[in-house]
Design a protein around this motif. Structure first.
Motif, PDB file in Angstrom:
ATOM      1  N   ASP A 110       0.853  -1.199   0.000  1.00  0.00           N
ATOM      2  CA  ASP A 110       0.000   0.000   0.000  1.00  0.00           C
ATOM      3  C   ASP A 110       0.887   1.247   0.000  1.00  0.00           C
ATOM      4  N   GLN A 111       1.975   1.181   0.768  1.00  0.00           N
ATOM      5  CA  GLN A 111       2.864   2.349   0.851  1.00  0.00           C
ATOM      6  C   GLN A 111       3.742   2.485  -0.388  1.00  0.00           C
ATOM      7  N   TYR A 112       4.075   1.350  -0.962  1.00  0.00           N
ATOM      8  CA  TYR A 112       5.009   1.319  -2.082  1.00  0.00           C
ATOM      9  C   TYR A 112       4.312   1.681  -3.406  1.00  0.00           C
ATOM     10  N   ALA A 113       2.993   1.457  -3.480  1.00  0.00           N
ATOM     11  CA  ALA A 113       2.256   1.523  -4.748  1.00  0.00           C
ATOM     12  C   ALA A 113       2.562   2.757  -5.618  1.00  0.00           C
ATOM     13  N   PRO A 114       2.520   3.982  -5.057  1.00  0.00           N
ATOM     14  CA  PRO A 114       2.701   5.147  -5.937  1.00  0.00           C
ATOM     15  C   PRO A 114       4.071   5.184  -6.611  1.00  0.00           C
ATOM     16  N   ARG A 115       5.101   4.595  -5.985  1.00  0.00           N
ATOM     17  CA  ARG A 115       6.439   4.679  -6.605  1.00  0.00           C
ATOM     18  C   ARG A 115       6.947   3.324  -7.060  1.00  0.00           C
ATOM     19  N   PHE A 116       6.040   2.319  -7.051  1.00  0.00           N
ATOM     20  CA  PHE A 116       6.459   0.943  -7.345  1.00  0.00           C
ATOM     21  C   PHE A 116       7.133   0.822  -8.713  1.00  0.00           C
ATOM     22  N   ALA A 147      -6.979 -15.949 -18.267  1.00  0.00           N
ATOM     23  CA  ALA A 147      -5.729 -15.954 -17.504  1.00  0.00           C
ATOM     24  C   ALA A 147      -5.931 -15.191 -16.207  1.00  0.00           C
ATOM     25  N   ILE A 148      -5.281 -15.648 -15.152  1.00  0.00           N
ATOM     26  CA  ILE A 148      -5.351 -14.924 -13.884  1.00  0.00           C
ATOM     27  C   ILE A 148      -3.931 -14.589 -13.438  1.00  0.00           C
ATOM     28  N   ASP A 149      -3.769 -13.329 -13.020  1.00  0.00           N
ATOM     29  CA  ASP A 149      -2.463 -12.794 -12.652  1.00  0.00           C
ATOM     30  C   ASP A 149      -2.436 -12.692 -11.119  1.00  0.00           C
ATOM     31  N   LEU A 150      -1.738 -13.630 -10.485  1.00  0.00           N
ATOM     32  CA  LEU A 150      -1.699 -13.656  -9.016  1.00  0.00           C
ATOM     33  C   LEU A 150      -0.676 -12.632  -8.507  1.00  0.00           C
ATOM     34  N   GLY A 151      -1.085 -11.811  -7.551  1.00  0.00           N
ATOM     35  CA  GLY A 151      -0.182 -10.755  -7.072  1.00  0.00           C
ATOM     36  C   GLY A 151       0.097  -9.797  -8.213  1.00  0.00           C
ATOM     37  N   CYS A 152      -0.975  -9.319  -8.842  1.00  0.00           N
ATOM     38  CA  CYS A 152      -0.856  -8.545 -10.091  1.00  0.00           C
ATOM     39  C   CYS A 152      -0.192  -7.195  -9.875  1.00  0.00           C
ATOM     40  N   GLY A 153      -0.182  -6.714  -8.626  1.00  0.00           N
ATOM     41  CA  GLY A 153       0.451  -5.423  -8.357  1.00  0.00           C
ATOM     42  C   GLY A 153      -0.145  -4.325  -9.201  1.00  0.00           C
ATOM     43  N   THR A 154       0.708  -3.507  -9.794  1.00  0.00           N
ATOM     44  CA  THR A 154       0.239  -2.369 -10.589  1.00  0.00           C
ATOM     45  C   THR A 154      -0.103  -2.775 -12.015  1.00  0.00           C
ATOM     46  N   GLY A 155       0.104  -4.052 -12.338  1.00  0.00           N
ATOM     47  CA  GLY A 155      -0.326  -4.532 -13.655  1.00  0.00           C
ATOM     48  C   GLY A 155       0.776  -4.684 -14.687  1.00  0.00           C
ATOM     49  N   LEU A 156       2.021  -4.751 -14.257  1.00  0.00           N
ATOM     50  CA  LEU A 156       3.116  -4.900 -15.235  1.00  0.00           C
ATOM     51  C   LEU A 156       3.010  -6.226 -15.991  1.00  0.00           C
ATOM     52  N   MET A 157       2.685  -7.292 -15.242  1.00  0.00           N
ATOM     53  CA  MET A 157       2.540  -8.603 -15.881  1.00  0.00           C
ATOM     54  C   MET A 157       1.327  -8.583 -16.816  1.00  0.00           C
ATOM     55  N   GLY A 158       0.251  -7.945 -16.355  1.00  0.00           N
ATOM     56  CA  GLY A 158      -0.975  -7.848 -17.148  1.00  0.00           C
ATOM     57  C   GLY A 158      -0.720  -7.142 -18.472  1.00  0.00           C
ATOM     58  N   GLU A 176      -4.013  -0.520  -2.749  1.00  0.00           N
ATOM     59  CA  GLU A 176      -3.357   0.591  -3.465  1.00  0.00           C
ATOM     60  C   GLU A 176      -2.710   0.094  -4.758  1.00  0.00           C
ATOM     61  N   MET A 177      -2.143  -1.109  -4.722  1.00  0.00           N
ATOM     62  CA  MET A 177      -1.572  -1.670  -5.954  1.00  0.00           C
ATOM     63  C   MET A 177      -2.712  -1.932  -6.942  1.00  0.00           C
ATOM     64  N   LEU A 178      -3.810  -2.461  -6.427  1.00  0.00           N
ATOM     65  CA  LEU A 178      -4.955  -2.747  -7.305  1.00  0.00           C
ATOM     66  C   LEU A 178      -5.483  -1.477  -7.960  1.00  0.00           C
ATOM     67  N   LYS A 179      -5.467  -0.367  -7.206  1.00  0.00           N
ATOM     68  CA  LYS A 179      -5.946   0.905  -7.783  1.00  0.00           C
ATOM     69  C   LYS A 179      -5.080   1.302  -8.970  1.00  0.00           C
ATOM     70  N   GLN A 180      -3.766   1.139  -8.811  1.00  0.00           N
ATOM     71  CA  GLN A 180      -2.848   1.478  -9.921  1.00  0.00           C
ATOM     72  C   GLN A 180      -3.130   0.577 -11.123  1.00  0.00           C
ATOM     73  N   ALA A 181      -3.364  -0.718 -10.829  1.00  0.00           N
ATOM     74  CA  ALA A 181      -3.634  -1.665 -11.927  1.00  0.00           C
ATOM     75  C   ALA A 181      -4.932  -1.280 -12.633  1.00  0.00           C
ATOM     76  N   ALA A 182      -5.945  -0.898 -11.847  1.00  0.00           N
ATOM     77  CA  ALA A 182      -7.254  -0.565 -12.422  1.00  0.00           C
ATOM     78  C   ALA A 182      -7.138   0.610 -13.380  1.00  0.00           C
ATOM     79  N   ARG A 183      -6.274   1.579 -13.032  1.00  0.00           N
ATOM     80  CA  ARG A 183      -6.104   2.767 -13.890  1.00  0.00           C
ATOM     81  C   ARG A 183      -5.658   2.399 -15.299  1.00  0.00           C
ATOM     82  N   LYS A 184      -4.976   1.279 -15.435  1.00  0.00           N
ATOM     83  CA  LYS A 184      -4.473   0.899 -16.764  1.00  0.00           C
ATOM     84  C   LYS A 184      -5.582   0.378 -17.669  1.00  0.00           C
TER      85      LYS A 184
END
Ligand SMILES: C[S@@+](CC[C@H](N)C(=O)[O-])C[C@H]1O[C@@H](n2cnc3c(N)ncnc32)[C@H](O)[C@@H]1O
Length: 316
Positions: A110-116, A147-158, A176-184
Motif C-alpha cells: 500500500d505504501q510502495y504503490a505510488p512509486r512501485f 488468464a489470472i495474474d496472481l499478485g498482479c500489483g500495478t499490472g506490469l505482468m498484465g 493501493e496496488m490494485l488501484k494502480q492496476a485498475a487505472r491501466k
C-alpha cells in the motif's frame, strides 16, 4: 520503515523519536535506542515505535533487546503490519516462518504503490513479466482464453499478457496496488485477495501467472495446490522465484528464496508433470543481481501449436 504513519500521537514522544532518528542517521545506535526508549515511556502503546526501537537495538548488536521490542510491537498489533515476526525469525539459526504476515505485505505494498514502477522498473531493472512471457513462448504458448495474474500489483505482468488472452483477471492483497492496476484498464476483473487463502471455485483458467510474488508467499504447497485444481485442461502455471539453496529460505531482505528441488517437489506433488525451469536475473537488490528462475508447468504436455497439416506439436 513499514507501518502506520510514524507518529505516536504524543507530541513530546514524537519529538524524542525524531531526535532518536537523527542519532540513528549518524549511526549512534545505542543513543538512538536510549532516546527511543524514553519516547516509548510516554507512548507505551505505540506499536510502530516499538518496531523502530527493535531496529535500533538490532543495529546496536543487542539482539535480545531487539527481539523484546519487536515482540512488544506484535503484542500491540497482532496482525504484524511491520513484519516484526520476520525480524525475530531471522535472528534464529534456522528460521521457522513459512509465510509473510498478510498485514505486513498489504501495508508494505500500500505504501510502495505510488512509486512501485518507477522504483522496480526504473531503478532495479525488473524483468519478471518479460522473463515469464519468454518462457511461455518457448514452450509454445500462444494465447489463453482466460488468464489470472496472481499478485498482479500495478499490472506490469498484465500489460505484457493482455494481448495474448481474451479474459484477464488479477488478484492482489494490496488495495493501493490494485488501484494502480485498475487505472491501466487492462484487466477484466480485479479482486483483493490473499493468495494464501485462495479457495477453488468453478472458475478454470488456461493460464495462471505469478511474477515476483511467491517471494512473499513462502511455502508454496497451498497456492500451487489451488492452481492445480483451478487450471482448465492443458492449462499452464508460470511464475518466478528467487533461487535459494535451502528448500525455503527467509532472507535478510525479508523475502523468501526457494530451491529448485523444493519447487519441483511441490509441483509434482500437486500433479504437474511437464515442467520447464529457466534461470534468470529478476532485478537488482542493492546493486546486486537477484538470481532467480522461472517455472512453466502443466499437467498435460505443453502444447499449443499446430503444424501445417493441423497436427499438434508438443513443445515440452
Ligand atoms: C513485487 S510485486 C510484483 C507485482 C507484479 N506481479 C509485477 O510483476 O509487477 C508483488 C505483489 O504481490 C502481492 N502479494 C504479495 N503477497 C501476496 C499475497 N499473499 N496475496 C496477494 N497478493 C500478494 C503484493 O501486494 C505485490 O503487489
Amino acid at each position: 520503515m513499514v507501518g502506520t504513519p510514524f507518529s505516536s500521537g504524543h507530541p513530546l514522544a514524537d519529538r524524542r523519536a525524531d531526535f532518536a532518528a537523527t542519532m540513528a542517521a549518524g549511526a549512534a545506535w545505542v543513543d538512538a535506542a536510549e532516546v527511543m526508549s524514553s519516547a516509548l515511556e510516554l507512548a507505551p502503546d505505540w506499536a510502530a515505535g516499538w518496531y523502530q526501537l527493535g531496529d535500533y537495538f538490532e543495529s546496536a548488536c543487542d539482539a535480545e533487546a531487539a527481539a523484546t521490542a519487536w515482540r512488544k510491537a506484535i503484542e500491540l498489533e497482532p496482525g504484524d503490519p511491520f513484519g516484526a515476526g520476520l525480524k525475530i525469525d531471522l535472528q534464529r539459526a534456522v528460521p521457522v516462518v513459512e509465510t509473510m504476515p498478510t498485514a505486513f505485505v498489504e501495508t508494505l505494498f500500500d505504501q510502495y504503490a505510488p512509486r512501485f514502477e518507477a522504483s522496480l522498473v526504473g531503478k532495479l531493472d525488473y524483468t519478471g513479466p518479460d522473463v515469464i512471457m519468454r518462457a511461455l513462448t518457448e514452450v509454445g504458448f500462444e494465447r489463453a482464453s482466460s488468464a489470472i495474474d496472481l499478485g498482479c500489483g500495478t499490472g506490469l505482468m498484465g500489460e505484457a499478457l493482455r494481448e495474448r488472452c481474451d479474459w484477464l483477471g488479477g488478484y492482489d492483497v494490496s488495495q493501493e496496488m490494485l488501484k494502480q492496476a485498475a487505472r491501466k484498464g487492462i484487466y477484466d476483473f480485479l479482486g483483493k485477495q490473499d493468495l494464501c487463502a485462495l479457495e477453488v471455485s468453478d472458475l478454470r483458467y488456461d493460464l495462471i501467472v505469478a511474477a515476483d510474488v511467491f517471494i512473499y508467499v513462502g511455502a508454496l504447497e497451498r497456492v500451487i495446490g489451488w492452481a492445480a485444481n483451478s487450471l482448465a485442461p492443458r492449462g499452464q502455471v508460470a511464475f518466478t522465484v528467487e533461487r535459494g539453496e535451502a528448500p525455503l529460505e527467509l532472507r535478510e531482505s525479508r523475502r523468501f528464496a526457494h530451491s529448485e528441488e523444493y519447487v519441483l517437489g511441490v509441483l509434482r506433488n500437486a500433479g504437474f508433470k511437464y515442467i520447464t525451469l529457466t534461470d534468470c536475473v529478476l532485478r537488482k537488490d542493492r546493486g546486486v543481481d537477484v538470481k532467480a528462475f522461472c517455472v512453466v508447468a502443466s499437467m498435460e504436455p505443453l502444447v499449443s501449436r499446430f503444424d501445417r497439416d493441423g497436427g499438434e506439436v508438443v513443445a515440452a
